[in-house]
Design a protein around this motif. Structure first.
Motif, short mmCIF file in Angstrom:
data_model
loop_
_atom_site.label_atom_id
_atom_site.label_comp_id
_atom_site.label_asym_id
_atom_site.label_seq_id
_atom_site.Cartn_x
_atom_site.Cartn_y
_atom_site.Cartn_z
N SER A 105 39.42 38.05 46.38
CA SER A 105 39.95 38.63 47.62
C SER A 105 39.34 39.98 47.95
O SER A 105 39.56 40.50 49.04
N GLY A 106 38.62 40.57 47.02
CA GLY A 106 38.20 41.96 47.12
C GLY A 106 39.03 42.86 46.23
O GLY A 106 38.57 43.90 45.79
N TRP A 107 40.28 42.43 45.97
CA TRP A 107 41.14 43.12 45.00
C TRP A 107 41.08 42.44 43.64
O TRP A 107 41.20 43.09 42.61
N GLY A 108 40.95 41.13 43.66
CA GLY A 108 40.94 40.37 42.42
C GLY A 108 40.80 38.89 42.70
O GLY A 108 40.68 38.45 43.86
N ILE A 109 40.80 38.10 41.63
CA ILE A 109 40.66 36.64 41.74
C ILE A 109 42.04 36.03 41.97
O ILE A 109 42.99 36.33 41.25
N ARG A 110 42.13 35.18 42.98
CA ARG A 110 43.38 34.51 43.28
C ARG A 110 43.69 33.42 42.24
O ARG A 110 42.77 32.82 41.69
N THR A 111 44.96 33.16 42.03
CA THR A 111 45.35 32.11 41.09
C THR A 111 44.92 30.73 41.58
O THR A 111 44.63 29.86 40.76
N LEU A 112 44.91 30.52 42.87
CA LEU A 112 44.32 29.32 43.47
C LEU A 112 43.34 29.76 44.55
O LEU A 112 43.64 30.70 45.31
N ALA A 113 42.22 29.09 44.63
CA ALA A 113 41.25 29.41 45.67
C ALA A 113 41.85 29.14 47.04
O ALA A 113 42.53 28.12 47.25
N ALA A 114 41.62 30.04 47.98
CA ALA A 114 42.09 29.86 49.35
C ALA A 114 41.41 28.65 49.97
O ALA A 114 40.32 28.25 49.58
N GLY A 115 42.09 28.08 50.97
CA GLY A 115 41.54 26.93 51.67
C GLY A 115 42.07 25.61 51.16
O GLY A 115 41.93 24.59 51.84
N HIS A 171 46.46 40.78 34.92
CA HIS A 171 46.11 40.34 33.56
C HIS A 171 45.23 39.11 33.59
O HIS A 171 44.33 38.96 32.76
N ASP A 172 45.46 38.22 34.54
CA ASP A 172 44.64 37.02 34.71
C ASP A 172 43.19 37.43 35.00
O ASP A 172 42.23 36.86 34.47
N ASN A 173 43.05 38.46 35.82
CA ASN A 173 41.73 38.99 36.13
C ASN A 173 41.10 39.71 34.94
O ASN A 173 39.88 39.68 34.76
N ALA A 174 41.93 40.37 34.13
CA ALA A 174 41.40 41.02 32.93
C ALA A 174 40.80 40.00 31.98
O ALA A 174 39.72 40.21 31.40
N VAL A 175 41.51 38.87 31.80
CA VAL A 175 40.96 37.80 30.97
C VAL A 175 39.64 37.31 31.54
O VAL A 175 38.65 37.12 30.81
N ALA A 176 39.58 37.12 32.86
CA ALA A 176 38.35 36.67 33.50
C ALA A 176 37.22 37.68 33.32
O ALA A 176 36.07 37.31 33.08
N ALA A 177 37.53 38.97 33.44
CA ALA A 177 36.51 40.00 33.27
C ALA A 177 35.92 39.96 31.86
O ALA A 177 34.70 40.06 31.68
N LEU A 178 36.78 39.80 30.86
CA LEU A 178 36.29 39.67 29.49
C LEU A 178 35.43 38.42 29.34
O LEU A 178 34.41 38.43 28.63
N ARG A 212 31.45 38.00 28.39
CA ARG A 212 31.05 37.14 27.26
C ARG A 212 29.86 36.27 27.63
O ARG A 212 28.98 36.01 26.81
N TYR A 213 29.82 35.81 28.88
CA TYR A 213 28.74 34.93 29.32
C TYR A 213 27.60 35.71 29.99
O TYR A 213 26.74 35.12 30.65
N GLY A 214 27.60 37.02 29.81
CA GLY A 214 26.50 37.82 30.31
C GLY A 214 26.52 38.08 31.79
O GLY A 214 25.52 38.56 32.35
N LEU A 215 27.64 37.82 32.47
CA LEU A 215 27.74 38.02 33.92
C LEU A 215 28.26 39.43 34.19
O LEU A 215 29.36 39.63 34.70
N HIS A 216 27.46 40.40 33.89
CA HIS A 216 27.93 41.77 33.92
C HIS A 216 28.08 42.32 35.33
O HIS A 216 28.97 43.14 35.58
N GLU A 217 27.24 41.91 36.26
CA GLU A 217 27.42 42.34 37.64
C GLU A 217 28.72 41.80 38.21
O GLU A 217 29.44 42.50 38.93
N GLU A 218 29.02 40.55 37.88
CA GLU A 218 30.28 39.95 38.34
C GLU A 218 31.48 40.66 37.71
O GLU A 218 32.48 40.92 38.39
N ALA A 219 31.37 40.98 36.42
CA ALA A 219 32.46 41.70 35.76
C ALA A 219 32.67 43.07 36.39
O ALA A 219 33.81 43.52 36.60
N ARG A 220 31.57 43.73 36.75
CA ARG A 220 31.70 45.05 37.36
C ARG A 220 32.31 44.95 38.77
O ARG A 220 33.14 45.78 39.15
N ALA A 221 31.93 43.93 39.51
CA ALA A 221 32.52 43.75 40.85
C ALA A 221 34.02 43.49 40.75
O ALA A 221 34.81 44.03 41.54
N LEU A 222 34.40 42.67 39.79
CA LEU A 222 35.82 42.38 39.60
C LEU A 222 36.57 43.65 39.19
O LEU A 222 37.65 43.93 39.71
#
Length: 653
Positions: free
Chosen positions: A543-553, A570-577, A581-591
């Protein structure tokens, strides 16, 4: 303007007070007449019951005007004055110093004179205690209470409220120094304590009040918490700001989170009866031990505060199930979902006294024990809790479902929780059209936790327990689970894992944030993990603030649903970790940037949950979820998890 300014929370040692900005506890009728005062539940709470339902100060026959509201924390001071105008300034100022300590609300009311003449003031405090159970307040419903009786006894220095129902007896004692000049009864049954005080010229007069809670079955409240108690070392200072975060939002969010976690720690006991202080889940509804919440909170804080993990592991080991009890969803070796101490739980009117309706607390217990051992390099606790860990592993196979179904599964609990993963609201585990999965449900993230638990269990078996044969068995089981998961959960059409499998093995095909937990646990292969991680940052999810529990649409999406479109820190914190882990550091930083921007707009305290609206909605402000807990433990720990994610380096293959 007369009236308070929303709610504030004082919390310490398992007791909390919800007050308005002036320091009052208001009934619904009081709140309706006070501009700026938000809805309840106001009160002084301990062990799932409200021990004060009114605490309302008037001076000179009126409610004083608020100048400075009191802050959250364990204590704070509000500044008020009697009504006045520019040419006739108030003759005195009121300072309300309040704290929660030793199971009591304590208050010192100071009237400070502002002029050269003495002034005589009448002070009245309206007090009442309804002893409402939190499940009554949360559900806004009444429960039958045969034989229940509420009484009030006057004393020279105050008043004492009693509540009895069978063997249940709770009480609240209100005392004052100096003693009230007189006490009267209000039309609604509240007690009014009255004083006539003289404020000397440019001097002060003080009134000290105390409301002590005495819940049924409670040990004596402690006056202070010593750091030498097991698992109760002081919470660490916030770690230094990493490179690339010049605005300091992360450091401020970490500092606020650590302060909230210190306040949320509650008294508990370990397996040998030793005192420990794990984190409670949150305020106002969950100031008690929750397995999943405490475990994830402790995992987030592990690099910075390992003592919190020790306290959590010991408290949960002490409550581990040792027998089968269908009413509590308990089986041998299972880790508890929640512990409740209230009247309704005691009399079996709600099932949550010691409730085990959680498919994921048990694997997360093993994950935390293994992670704690690896992080600290100390296997003392792993060896001490070996029996508990082995029983937890046995539960995964024998009762959790790995042996007979190949996955951890749960069934809806009639009268309890329909869903027993972290998305535990009705309808949360669904297909894209919103149909709830039925039967023996295997939710995706629980399989990831099980995979991680088997891997970490194998490492403990090989090193701490000196049992290489058992380690081999656990490693083989983890590999087989990972292969089955890819076969049964992957949705080629979406390039994404299903949210769950129902009892017939059909995919619940909603696109859900649980996939971020799969990254964290490592159950996905490298290619799948990278694809999933990037998908989570697309606009329908992020959303720009975080990952939604269900994708919109999706038809099931609702931005104000508890688990079908909202955003959980907390759901987003797990996703950031997981992204790290999978090397997606730009995505982690955006989140992380999105979550920290939300934190900055909440005075650096992340709430339990946010509405799922995008960042371009509501003038660029996050939209609150109406019933969110705050402070809430795993939301408080989220900034620490973000720091770990930002500092992580790509793992090896």
């Amino acid at each position: 303007m007369n009236g308070g300014t929303g709610q504030r929370v004082l919390v310490r040692d398992g007791t909390f007070a919800v007050l308005d900005g002036r320091g009052d506890i208001r009934t619904e009728a009081d709140s309706a007449g006070a501009p700026g005062v938000s809805g309840g539940p106001y009160g002084l709470f301990r062990r799932d019951a409200r021990h004060l339902s009114r605490w309302l100060l008037t001076v000179g026959g009126t409610e004083p005007t608020l100048l400075v509201p009191g802050p959250d924390g364990a204590h704070g001071t509000a500044v008020l004055t009697p009504p006045g105008v520019r040419d006739q300034p108030p003759a005195y100022t009121v300072f309300r110093e309040q704290e929660v300590k030793g199971g009591a609300l304590r208050e010192r009311v100071r009237l400070v004179g502002n002029s050269a003449a003495a002034v005589t003031v009448t002070v009245t405090v309206a007090v009442d205690a309804d002893f409402a159970d939190q499940f009554e307040l949360r559900g806004n419903r009444e429960y039958a209470k045969p034989g229940a009786e509420r009484t009030c006894e006057p004393h020279a220095d105050g008043v004492e409220f009693h509540y009895r129902r069978g063997e249940w007896h709770s009480r609240t004692a209100v005392t004052a120094r100096p003693a009230p000049d007189r006490a009267t009864e209000a039309a609604d049954g509240a007690r009014l304590l009255h004083w006539t005080l003289t404020v000397p010229p440019h001097g002060a007069v003080a009134l000290e009040l105390r409301a002590d809670t005495h819940p049924f079955g409670a040990p004596p409240a402690v006056e202070a918490v010593e750091a030498v108690e097991a698992g109760s070392a002081p919470v660490a200072s916030p770690p230094a700001e990493p490179d690339g975060e010049p605005d300091g939002d992360l450091a401020r969010a970490c500092a606020q989170g650590l302060a909230d976690l210190a306040a949320l720690r509650i008294p508990a006991t370990g397996p040998d009866g030793e005192p420990v202080r794990p984190p409670a889940a949150g305020i106002p509804w969950f100031l008690t031990l929750f397995g999943r919440d405490a475990l994830l909170t402790s995992l987030f804080t592990l690099p910075y505060e390992p003592a919190l993990a020790d306290a959590t592991l010991l408290a949960l080991a002490a409550t581990q199930a040792d027998r089968t009890d269908p009413e509590r969803v308990a089986q041998p070796g299972k880790i508890v979902h929640e512990i409740r101490h209230g009247e309704l739980a005691h009399f079996g009117q709600v099932p949550y006294g010691s409730y085990y309706g959680s498919v994921d607390s048990t694997p997360l217990f093993l994950v935390l024990l293994g992670a704690r051992t690896e992080r600290t390099g100390d296997d003392t606790l792993a060896r001490r809790l070996e029996g508990h860990a082995r029983r937890a592993l046995d539960w995964l196979f024998r009762h959790g479902g790995l042996d007979d179904r190949g996955y951890l599964v749960y069934h809806a609990d009639e009268g309890g929780l329909a869903n027993q993963n972290w998305k535990d609201s009705p309808g949360a585990v669904c297909t894209t059209d919103g149909t709830q999965a039925e039967g023996a449900i295997a939710v995706a993230e629980a399989q990831g936790y099980a995979y991680d638990a088997l891997r970490r269990g194998a490492r403990m078996a090989r090193t701490a327990w000196a049992d290489p044969d058992f380690a081999d068995r656990l490693e083989h089981a983890a590999d087989a689970l990972r292969d089955r998961f890819r076969r049964d959960f992957w949705m080629p059409r979406h390039g994404f894992p299903a949210l769950a499998l129902d009892g017939d093995g059909r995919q619940a095909d909603a696109l859900a944030s649980d996939a971020g937990h799969l990254l964290w646990s490592g159950i996905l292969g490298r290619e799948d993990g990278v694809r999933v991680g990037r998908r989570l940052l697309e606009p329908d999810f992020f959303s720009g603030w975080g990952i939604r529990t269900l994708a919109a649409g999706q038809p099931a999406y609702h931005p104000l649903s508890y688990h079908r479109g909202s955003i959980w820190p907390h759901d987003n914190a797990v996703a950031a970790l997981g992204l790290a882990r999978y090397g997606l550091h730009e995505e982690a930083r955006a989140l992380a940037r999105g979550l920290l921007a939300a934190a900055a707009r909440h005075e650096y305290r992340l709430p339990e949950v946010l509405a799922g609206y995008g960042r371009d909605t509501a003038g660029g402000r996050p939209v609150p979820y109406p019933h969110a807990c705050s402070p809430q433990a795993w939301a408080a720990a989220t900034p620490l998890a973000l720091r770990t994610a930002l500092e992580s380096s790509p793992p090896g293959d």
